[in-house]
Design an enzyme around this catalytic site. Structure first.
Site, PDB file in Angstrom:
ATOM      1  N   GLY A 162      52.157  49.974  65.129  1.00  0.00           N
ATOM      2  CA  GLY A 162      52.968  49.550  63.996  1.00  0.00           C
ATOM      3  C   GLY A 162      53.598  48.180  64.067  1.00  0.00           C
ATOM      4  N   GLY A 199      54.070  52.662  68.814  1.00  0.00           N
ATOM      5  CA  GLY A 199      53.706  53.334  70.063  1.00  0.00           C
ATOM      6  C   GLY A 199      54.524  54.573  70.379  1.00  0.00           C
ATOM      7  N   ASP A 222      50.093  54.987  70.293  1.00  0.00           N
ATOM      8  CA  ASP A 222      49.226  54.926  71.483  1.00  0.00           C
ATOM      9  C   ASP A 222      48.254  56.102  71.487  1.00  0.00           C
ATOM     10  OD1 ASP A 222      50.674  52.677  72.333  1.00  0.00           O
ATOM     11  OD2 ASP A 222      52.056  53.888  73.522  1.00  0.00           O
ATOM     12  N   HIS A 236      54.122  46.132  74.511  1.00  0.00           N
ATOM     13  CA  HIS A 236      55.506  46.590  74.610  1.00  0.00           C
ATOM     14  C   HIS A 236      56.425  45.469  74.111  1.00  0.00           C
ATOM     15  CE1 HIS A 236      54.440  49.749  77.878  1.00  0.00           C
ATOM     16  NE2 HIS A 236      54.402  50.268  76.670  1.00  0.00           N
TER      17      HIS A 236
END
Length: 147
Positions: free
Chosen positions: A44, A64, A69, A17
């Site tokens: 990415g 994501g 994901d 994240h």
């Protein structure tokens, strides 16, 4: 139960994240020599950052929130990924939280080791199984679905 062979050259997904990307890049730099002997994949932005900062080749999926994901989860289900290193942010709600939960579920379902923090990633990469082939055990899902 059935056994599946995991090759010595691992296929490793690297995901982070936003608030954890620097930590993941730092971890990859610290283990660059070992990781250079394996195949790296990433979502990415994370994959691009790791490649730029370390010079390691990273096969990139979508970002994501745009489905990256889920792409990693699909690769796990197809038997195309062996390890996931996912430094997720437990303090910030993500718009794609359901995708993150689905990825965690798929990794557990297919007995794929997943490190969600640096300590666990350090333990994983220092394991003797990290650099040799390994027989992992999977549940026979077809039998479970029939009952």
């Amino acid at each position: 139960m059935k056994e599946v062979s995991v090759p010595a050259t691992k296929r490793i997904a690297l995901v982070a994240h936003d608030n954890r990307k620097e930590d993941l890049v730092s971890w990859v730099k610290a283990h660059r020599e070992i990781l250079s002997k394996h195949r790296l994949f990433g979502t990415g932005t994370t994959g691009k950052l790791i490649s730029e900062e370390t010079g390691l080749p990273v096969t990139r999926f979508l970002s994501g929130p745009l489905g990256g994901d889920q792409q990693i989860g699909a690769k796990i289900a197809e038997g195309d990924l062996d390890i996931v290193v996912f430094f997720w942010d437990p303090l910030t709600a993500q718009p794609h939280d359901p995708d993150v939960k689905a990825l965690l579920r798929i990794a557990v379902l297919y007995n794929v080791p997943m490190a969600c923090n640096r300590s666990t990633a350090d333990y994983m990469i220092s394991s003797p199984q990290f650099t040799i082939s390994y027989e992992k055990v999977l549940l026979n899902f077809e039998l479970l679905c029939e009952s």
